[in-house]
Design an enzyme around this catalytic site. Structure first.
Site, PDB file in Angstrom:
ATOM      1  N   HIS A 197       0.835  -1.208   0.000  1.00  0.00           N
ATOM      2  CA  HIS A 197       0.000   0.000   0.000  1.00  0.00           C
ATOM      3  C   HIS A 197       0.872   1.261   0.000  1.00  0.00           C
ATOM      4  O   HIS A 197       0.605   2.215  -0.739  1.00  0.00           O
ATOM      5  CB  HIS A 197      -0.866   0.057   1.271  1.00  0.00           C
ATOM      6  CG  HIS A 197      -1.895  -1.022   1.399  1.00  0.00           C
ATOM      7  ND1 HIS A 197      -1.970  -1.842   2.505  1.00  0.00           N
ATOM      8  CD2 HIS A 197      -2.902  -1.417   0.568  1.00  0.00           C
ATOM      9  CE1 HIS A 197      -2.989  -2.678   2.362  1.00  0.00           C
ATOM     10  NE2 HIS A 197      -3.565  -2.465   1.185  1.00  0.00           N
ATOM     11  N   LYS A 232     -16.869  -6.855   7.120  1.00  0.00           N
ATOM     12  CA  LYS A 232     -15.630  -7.565   6.758  1.00  0.00           C
ATOM     13  C   LYS A 232     -14.918  -8.094   7.994  1.00  0.00           C
ATOM     14  O   LYS A 232     -13.871  -8.709   7.868  1.00  0.00           O
ATOM     15  CB  LYS A 232     -14.705  -6.636   5.968  1.00  0.00           C
ATOM     16  CG  LYS A 232     -15.126  -6.479   4.515  1.00  0.00           C
ATOM     17  CD  LYS A 232     -14.004  -5.946   3.655  1.00  0.00           C
ATOM     18  CE  LYS A 232     -14.412  -5.933   2.204  1.00  0.00           C
ATOM     19  NZ  LYS A 232     -13.426  -5.270   1.344  1.00  0.00           N
ATOM     20  N   ARG A 270      -2.196  -6.351  -7.966  1.00  0.00           N
ATOM     21  CA  ARG A 270      -1.042  -7.235  -7.781  1.00  0.00           C
ATOM     22  C   ARG A 270      -0.928  -8.254  -8.900  1.00  0.00           C
ATOM     23  O   ARG A 270       0.137  -8.561  -9.369  1.00  0.00           O
ATOM     24  CB  ARG A 270      -1.159  -7.981  -6.444  1.00  0.00           C
ATOM     25  CG  ARG A 270      -0.806  -7.146  -5.256  1.00  0.00           C
ATOM     26  CD  ARG A 270      -1.281  -7.803  -4.023  1.00  0.00           C
ATOM     27  NE  ARG A 270      -2.698  -8.077  -4.157  1.00  0.00           N
ATOM     28  CZ  ARG A 270      -3.542  -8.211  -3.153  1.00  0.00           C
ATOM     29  NH1 ARG A 270      -3.101  -8.144  -1.931  1.00  0.00           N
ATOM     30  NH2 ARG A 270      -4.814  -8.433  -3.359  1.00  0.00           N
ATOM     31  N   SER A 299      -2.989  -7.850   2.876  1.00  0.00           N
ATOM     32  CA  SER A 299      -3.315  -7.735   4.306  1.00  0.00           C
ATOM     33  C   SER A 299      -3.774  -9.084   4.836  1.00  0.00           C
ATOM     34  O   SER A 299      -3.462  -9.470   5.960  1.00  0.00           O
ATOM     35  CB  SER A 299      -4.414  -6.693   4.513  1.00  0.00           C
ATOM     36  OG  SER A 299      -3.986  -5.440   4.074  1.00  0.00           O
TER      37      SER A 299
HETATM   38  O1  PNS Z   1      -8.908  -3.074   0.726  1.00  0.00           O
HETATM   39  P1  PNS Z   1     -10.227  -3.555   0.205  1.00  0.00           P
HETATM   40  O2  PNS Z   1     -10.985  -4.304   1.283  1.00  0.00           O
HETATM   41  O3  PNS Z   1     -10.081  -4.372  -1.055  1.00  0.00           O
HETATM   42  O4  PNS Z   1     -11.065  -2.249  -0.166  1.00  0.00           O
HETATM   43  C1  PNS Z   1     -12.370  -2.357  -0.673  1.00  0.00           C
HETATM   44  C2  PNS Z   1     -13.077  -0.989  -0.612  1.00  0.00           C
HETATM   45  C3  PNS Z   1     -13.085  -0.484   0.824  1.00  0.00           C
HETATM   46  C4  PNS Z   1     -12.364   0.010  -1.477  1.00  0.00           C
HETATM   47  C5  PNS Z   1     -14.530  -1.195  -1.117  1.00  0.00           C
HETATM   48  O5  PNS Z   1     -15.118  -2.250  -0.428  1.00  0.00           O
HETATM   49  C6  PNS Z   1     -15.370   0.056  -0.969  1.00  0.00           C
HETATM   50  O6  PNS Z   1     -15.206   1.006  -1.710  1.00  0.00           O
HETATM   51  N1  PNS Z   1     -16.282   0.051   0.019  1.00  0.00           N
HETATM   52  C7  PNS Z   1     -17.178   1.140   0.266  1.00  0.00           C
HETATM   53  C8  PNS Z   1     -18.611   0.748  -0.122  1.00  0.00           C
HETATM   54  C9  PNS Z   1     -18.855   0.987  -1.600  1.00  0.00           C
HETATM   55  O7  PNS Z   1     -18.741   2.076  -2.098  1.00  0.00           O
HETATM   56  N2  PNS Z   1     -19.221  -0.073  -2.308  1.00  0.00           N
HETATM   57  C10 PNS Z   1     -19.523   0.008  -3.727  1.00  0.00           C
HETATM   58  C11 PNS Z   1     -18.307  -0.360  -4.579  1.00  0.00           C
HETATM   59  S1  PNS Z   1     -18.653  -1.892  -5.340  1.00  0.00           S
END
Ligand code: PNS
Length: 188
Positions: free
Chosen positions: A34, A58, A107, A145
């Site tokens: 990150h 999550k 990745r 992570s």
């Molecule tokens: O590090 P991650 O868990 O892959 O991040 C995922 C994240 C937090 C970027 C994604 O789940 C997100 O944007 N969540 C907020 C809710 C949202 O907007 N969902 C619609 C997108 S499909």
């Protein structure tokens, strides 16, 4: 600080910040993968906002406060990085800033499908928002992570893959003794 408080208080500030990228994620915990993306993004954008998603579904290992604390400490000497948290839709959060770009690290091709769906959904919700993908540097393409947590939980060394502060927090979380074991990397 409560979620989005920083953005609500400083909304005016964003007008003169130049090009802003939002880097959203769970950061549970933040890794050098990150950090590498943030550092490279700073070559392109004037500001990067690391936006930590508060998503209890999550079942994160670290609370949002713990994640905010770690990420803020890591970027404390990087003035062009802001750290915040958000709840709800990313597009709603981004709308509170002048950002036009959501930044994500890629990745491997296995990341692509999930990322492609998320980027497409976000674009459908907010056509002004583009997602920019950065390839993870070769040293970190195997770092996630999820695997960091698993290795740390089982007593493996994650030094060199996450900052020392994160190593310490993982050890505290899993109640493991401090070790001097060094991660064996590609070049070792
Ligand atoms: O590090 P991650 O868990 O892959 O991040 C995922 C994240 C937090 C970027 C994604 O789940 C997100 O944007 N969540 C907020 C809710 C949202 O907007 N969902 C619609 C997108 S499909």
């Amino acid at each position: 600080m409560r979620r989005c408080e920083m953005l609500k208080e400083n909304k005016e500030k964003f007008k003169n910040m130049g090009k802003i990228a939002i880097y959203p994620g769970s950061f549970d915990p933040i890794t050098y993968g990150h950090i590498d993306v943030v550092e490279r993004a700073l070559e392109i954008f004037d500001k990067v906002i690391v936006a930590i998603a508060e998503n209890e579904e999550k079942r994160p290992l670290f609370s949002v406060e713990e994640r905010l604390g770690m990420v803020k400490a890591i970027f404390t000497e990087t003035p062009n990085v802001m750290v915040d948290s958000f709840k709800g839709l990313l597009v709603d959060y981004v709308a509170k800033t002048n950002a036009k770009v959501s930044l994500r690290g890629l990745r491997a091709t296995s990341d692509f499908e999930y990322e492609f769906h998320m980027a497409s959904m976000n674009r459908s919700l907010s056509p002004q928002l583009d997602t920019l993908f950065m390839m993870t540097s070769k040293d970190y393409f195997f770092v996630s992570s999820r695997t960091i947590k698993e290795v740390a939980r089982l007593g493996g060394g994650v030094e060199g893959l996450v900052p020392d502060l994160v190593v310490r927090r993982l050890r505290e979380k899993f109640k493991l003794p401090v070790t001097k074991r060094k991660h064996i990397g590609w070049d070792d």
